[in-house]
Design an enzyme around this catalytic site. Structure first.
Site, PDB file in Angstrom:
ATOM      1  N   HIS A 160       0.807  -1.232   0.000  1.00  0.00           N
ATOM      2  CA  HIS A 160       0.000   0.000   0.000  1.00  0.00           C
ATOM      3  C   HIS A 160       0.835   1.275   0.000  1.00  0.00           C
ATOM      4  O   HIS A 160       0.303   2.364  -0.134  1.00  0.00           O
ATOM      5  CB  HIS A 160      -0.917   0.034   1.227  1.00  0.00           C
TER       6      HIS A 160
HETATM    7  C1  UD1 Z   1      -1.940   6.015   5.238  1.00  0.00           C
HETATM    8  C2  UD1 Z   1      -0.620   6.573   5.773  1.00  0.00           C
HETATM    9  C3  UD1 Z   1       0.445   5.500   5.726  1.00  0.00           C
HETATM   10  C4  UD1 Z   1      -0.006   4.251   6.445  1.00  0.00           C
HETATM   11  C5  UD1 Z   1      -1.342   3.806   5.879  1.00  0.00           C
HETATM   12  C6  UD1 Z   1      -1.841   2.624   6.673  1.00  0.00           C
HETATM   13  C7  UD1 Z   1      -0.282   8.977   5.372  1.00  0.00           C
HETATM   14  C8  UD1 Z   1       0.458   9.984   4.569  1.00  0.00           C
HETATM   15  N1  UD1 Z   1      -0.151   7.692   4.960  1.00  0.00           N
HETATM   16  O1  UD1 Z   1      -1.736   5.679   3.874  1.00  0.00           O
HETATM   17  O2  UD1 Z   1       1.600   5.976   6.371  1.00  0.00           O
HETATM   18  O3  UD1 Z   1       0.952   3.245   6.233  1.00  0.00           O
HETATM   19  O4  UD1 Z   1      -2.286   4.875   5.980  1.00  0.00           O
HETATM   20  O5  UD1 Z   1      -2.799   1.908   6.004  1.00  0.00           O
HETATM   21  O6  UD1 Z   1      -0.948   9.329   6.312  1.00  0.00           O
HETATM   22  N2  UD1 Z   1      -9.163   4.632   1.139  1.00  0.00           N
HETATM   23  C9  UD1 Z   1     -10.399   4.068   1.102  1.00  0.00           C
HETATM   24  N3  UD1 Z   1     -10.965   3.676   2.269  1.00  0.00           N
HETATM   25  C10 UD1 Z   1     -10.343   3.841   3.462  1.00  0.00           C
HETATM   26  C11 UD1 Z   1      -9.077   4.420   3.495  1.00  0.00           C
HETATM   27  C12 UD1 Z   1      -8.489   4.809   2.317  1.00  0.00           C
HETATM   28  O7  UD1 Z   1     -10.992   3.908   0.051  1.00  0.00           O
HETATM   29  O8  UD1 Z   1     -10.912   3.455   4.513  1.00  0.00           O
HETATM   30  C13 UD1 Z   1      -8.537   5.038  -0.144  1.00  0.00           C
HETATM   31  C14 UD1 Z   1      -8.953   6.426  -0.554  1.00  0.00           C
HETATM   32  O9  UD1 Z   1      -9.039   6.481  -1.939  1.00  0.00           O
HETATM   33  C15 UD1 Z   1      -7.756   7.257  -0.135  1.00  0.00           C
HETATM   34  C16 UD1 Z   1      -6.611   6.288  -0.371  1.00  0.00           C
HETATM   35  O10 UD1 Z   1      -7.142   5.024  -0.031  1.00  0.00           O
HETATM   36  O11 UD1 Z   1      -7.621   8.423  -0.881  1.00  0.00           O
HETATM   37  C17 UD1 Z   1      -5.386   6.552   0.444  1.00  0.00           C
HETATM   38  O12 UD1 Z   1      -5.720   6.732   1.822  1.00  0.00           O
HETATM   39  P1  UD1 Z   1      -4.789   7.643   2.744  1.00  0.00           P
HETATM   40  O13 UD1 Z   1      -5.291   7.629   4.121  1.00  0.00           O
HETATM   41  O14 UD1 Z   1      -4.587   8.981   2.082  1.00  0.00           O
HETATM   42  O15 UD1 Z   1      -3.389   6.933   2.660  1.00  0.00           O
HETATM   43  P2  UD1 Z   1      -2.954   5.441   2.895  1.00  0.00           P
HETATM   44  O16 UD1 Z   1      -2.369   4.933   1.640  1.00  0.00           O
HETATM   45  O17 UD1 Z   1      -4.020   4.652   3.533  1.00  0.00           O
HETATM   46  N1  UDP Z   2      -3.447  -5.207   8.869  1.00  0.00           N
HETATM   47  C1  UDP Z   2      -4.701  -5.735   9.131  1.00  0.00           C
HETATM   48  N2  UDP Z   2      -5.476  -6.124   8.074  1.00  0.00           N
HETATM   49  C2  UDP Z   2      -5.061  -6.027   6.787  1.00  0.00           C
HETATM   50  C3  UDP Z   2      -3.779  -5.500   6.542  1.00  0.00           C
HETATM   51  C4  UDP Z   2      -2.994  -5.076   7.600  1.00  0.00           C
HETATM   52  O1  UDP Z   2      -5.096  -5.854  10.281  1.00  0.00           O
HETATM   53  O2  UDP Z   2      -5.818  -6.388   5.884  1.00  0.00           O
HETATM   54  C5  UDP Z   2      -2.616  -4.771  10.002  1.00  0.00           C
HETATM   55  C6  UDP Z   2      -1.199  -5.286  10.022  1.00  0.00           C
HETATM   56  O3  UDP Z   2      -1.140  -6.567  10.574  1.00  0.00           O
HETATM   57  C7  UDP Z   2      -0.502  -4.241  10.867  1.00  0.00           C
HETATM   58  C8  UDP Z   2      -1.234  -2.986  10.506  1.00  0.00           C
HETATM   59  O4  UDP Z   2      -2.451  -3.375   9.896  1.00  0.00           O
HETATM   60  O5  UDP Z   2      -0.717  -4.467  12.243  1.00  0.00           O
HETATM   61  C9  UDP Z   2      -0.340  -2.229   9.607  1.00  0.00           C
HETATM   62  O6  UDP Z   2      -1.057  -1.371   8.882  1.00  0.00           O
HETATM   63  P1  UDP Z   2      -0.588  -0.915   7.449  1.00  0.00           P
HETATM   64  O7  UDP Z   2       0.212  -1.955   6.785  1.00  0.00           O
HETATM   65  O8  UDP Z   2      -1.808  -0.424   6.794  1.00  0.00           O
HETATM   66  O9  UDP Z   2       0.305   0.373   7.820  1.00  0.00           O
HETATM   67  P2  UDP Z   2       1.818   0.631   8.181  1.00  0.00           P
HETATM   68  O10 UDP Z   2       2.210  -0.216   9.337  1.00  0.00           O
HETATM   69  O11 UDP Z   2       2.614   0.391   6.961  1.00  0.00           O
HETATM   70  O12 UDP Z   2       1.816   2.081   8.517  1.00  0.00           O
END
Ligand code: UD1
Ligand code: UDP
Length: 354
Positions: free
Chosen positions: A202
Site C-alpha cells: 500500500h
Molecule cells: C496512510 C498513511 C500511511 C499508512 C497507511 C496505513 C499517510 C500519509 N499515509 O496511507 O503511512 O501506512 O495509511 O494503512 O498518512 N481509502 C479508502 N478507504 C479507506 C481508506 C483509504 O478507500 O478506509 C482510499 C482512498 O481512496 C484514499 C486512499 O485510499 O484516498 C489513500 O488513503 P490515505 O489515508 O490517504 O493513505 P494510505 O495509503 O491509507
Molecule cells: N493489517 C490488518 N489487516 C489487513 C492489513 C494489515 O489488520 O488487511 C494490520 C497489520 O497486521 C498491521 C497494521 O495493519 O498491524 C499495519 O497497517 P498498514 O500496513 O496499513 O500500515 P503501516 O504499518 O505500513 O503504517
C-alpha cells in the site's frame, strides 16, 4: 490527567488498542478519542475498534480520501476546535500519518503537551510523506516514546540531547498487541493452502509509481505459480491496480481483514512479503522471515539480524529473495521490548505530571 488521543489510520487503531487498555486501568486518567476519519471503510476502521475494544471515538471528524494538503489542513482546523473545547493536558499521537502531523501541529500551537508514540524512526527518505510527518511531529513533542535503540540513536544524532524534550525507550506497543491478540486469532473462511505467503502492498512509493507496481505484481504472479500468495488488498492499491489493469490472476486477493484474522494469517503463513511498516515487525513477533518491498526500512535491526531482506521493487531481487528464503532462525534478542510498552508509556506520563 486528561489525554486527547488522535487516531485516523489502520495501524494507529492497532497501536492504540494496547495503550487504551492500559489507560482504562488508571482511574486518574481520562481519555478522549478523536477519529479523524482518514480511514473510513468498515474493514479499515470500525472492525478494529470492535475487535480491539477501543472505546468508540468521542469525536469523528470524517476527513478522509483527500489530498495531503486538504486532509491535513481540515484535520488541523477540526482538531483545534476539539482541543479548545476539551482542554486536555496531553495530546497523544501515534506513528507517522497525516492524522499524526495534524494532531502535533494543533497541540504545539495551543501549547498543549504532546506525546509521540513510535518516535525517532527514520527512513532517511524525505520523499516519503511519513518521513516528513514523523520528523515534524518529533520536533514539537514534549515526550518521545521510542520503540527501539535505533530510534533513540536517531534522535541523539539530530541533537535531541540538547532540546528540552524527554526521550524514552518504551519498547514497541505493537509487540504488546501481538502478545495480547495471539490467542484470539481467527481463521479466515477463504480457500487457504497449507503453505502460503502473506503479502500486503500500500506504500505510496509503490502504488504511485506504475513501473514499481507492475514489477512487484509481475514477480508476485511468478511466485504464486509455486506458492499461494494471499493478499488482503488496501483500497489505495485496489484503485490503482484497476486503473492500470495490472494482472493479478495467480494471486488470492481478498478485502482488507480485521486484526484477529490478520494475526491468524501471520501466525500461519510460511513467509511475509510486504511494504508495510507494522507487518515487518509482526513477521518477527510471529517468527516469520520477511521480504520487504521497499528500498529502505525504519526497522533496520530486522535487516541487520537477518530476519528481513530489502528488495525494493526489483523483479529479479524479489524472485531471488523468495527462492533463497530460509526458515526463521530464532535468536535470543529483545528488539522491541517485552510487550509492556503501553504500561511504561502511561507510567512515564504520570511521572512527568508530578
Ligand atoms: C496512510 C498513511 C500511511 C499508512 C497507511 C496505513 C499517510 C500519509 N499515509 O496511507 O503511512 O501506512 O495509511 O494503512 O498518512 N481509502 C479508502 N478507504 C479507506 C481508506 C483509504 O478507500 O478506509 C482510499 C482512498 O481512496 C484514499 C486512499 O485510499 O484516498 C489513500 O488513503 P490515505 O489515508 O490517504 O493513505 P494510505 O495509503 O491509507
Ligand atoms: N493489517 C490488518 N489487516 C489487513 C492489513 C494489515 O489488520 O488487511 C494490520 C497489520 O497486521 C498491521 C497494521 O495493519 O498491524 C499495519 O497497517 P498498514 O500496513 O496499513 O500500515 P503501516 O504499518 O505500513 O503504517
Amino acid at each position: 490527567m486528561k489525554i486527547l488521543t488522535i487516531l485516523g489510520a489502520r495501524p494507529q487503531f492497532i497501536k492504540a488498542g494496547s495503550v487504551s487498555r492500559e489507560i482504562a486501568k488508571r482511574s486518574e486518567i481520562q481519555e478522549t478519542i478523536v477519529h479523524t476519519g482518514q480511514h473510513y471503510d468498515a474493514n479499515m476502521s470500525d472492525i478494529f475498534f470492535d475487535e480491539m475494544k477501543i472505546p468508540k471515538p468521542d469525536y469523528f471528524l470524517g476527513i478522509g480520501g483527500k489530498s495531503h494538503g486538504a486532509m491535513t489542513g481540515q484535520m488541523i482546523e477540526k482538531i483545534e476546535e476539539v482541543c479548545l473545547k476539551e482542554k486536555p493536558d496531553w495530546v497523544m499521537v501515534y506513528g507517522d500519518t497525516n492524522s499524526t502531523l495534524a494532531g502535533a501541529i494543533v497541540a504545539s500551537k495551543l501549547h498543549i503537551k504532546l506525546a509521540h508514540i513510535e518516535a525517532g524512526l527514520r527512513s532517511f527518505n524525505m520523499k516519503m510523506p511519513e518521513e516528513v510527518n514523523r520528523i515534524l511531529t518529533d520536533r514539537v513533542s514534549q515526550i518521545l516514546f521510542c520503540p527501539t535503540d535505533t530510534a533513540v540513536e536517531n534522535l541523539k544524532n539530530e541533537g535531541y540531547d540538547n532540546l528540552d524534550v524527554k526521550v524514552i525507550k518504551s519498547g514497541d506497543v505493537m509487540q504488546d498487541g501481538a502478545i495480547f491478540y495471539k490467542s484470539l486469532a481467527q481463521k479466515l473462511s477463504c480457500d487457504i493452502q497449507d503453505n502460503f505467503i502473506l503479502c500486503t502492498i500500500h506504500r505510496a512509493e509503490n502504488t504511485d509509481d506504475a513501473t514499481r507496481l507492475k514489477n512487484i505484481f509481475k514477480a508476485l504472479n511468478e511466485i504464486a505459480k509455486e506458492t499461494q500468495i494471499i493478499l488482503p488488498l488496501h483500497p489505495r492499491t485496489k484503485k490503482i491496480i484497476d486503473e492500470l489493469q495490472i494482472d493479478t490472476k495467480n494471486l488470492t486477493i481478498i478485502d482488507p481483514v480485521g486484526y484477529l484474522e490478520m494475526v491468524w494469517l501471520i501466525d500461519n503463513c510460511s513467509l511475509v512479503m510486504t511494504d508495510s511498516g507494522g507487518l515487518q515487525k509482526e513477521a518477527y513477533f510471529f517468527q516469520k522471515q520477511c521480504i520487504t518491498l521497499r528500498d529502505e526500512t525504519e526497522w533496520v535491526e530486522l535487516v541487520e539480524n537477518g530476519f528481513n531482506t530489502l528488495v525494493g521493487a526489483d523483479y529479479e531481487k524479489i524472485l531471488k529473495a523468495y527462492q533463497t528464503s530460509t526458515a526463521f532462525r530464532s535468536k535470543e534478542l529483545d528488539l522491541y521490548g517485552s510487550g509492556r510498552a503501553s504500561q511504561k508509556i502511561i507510567s512515564e506520563l504520570l511521572v512527568y505530571e508530578l
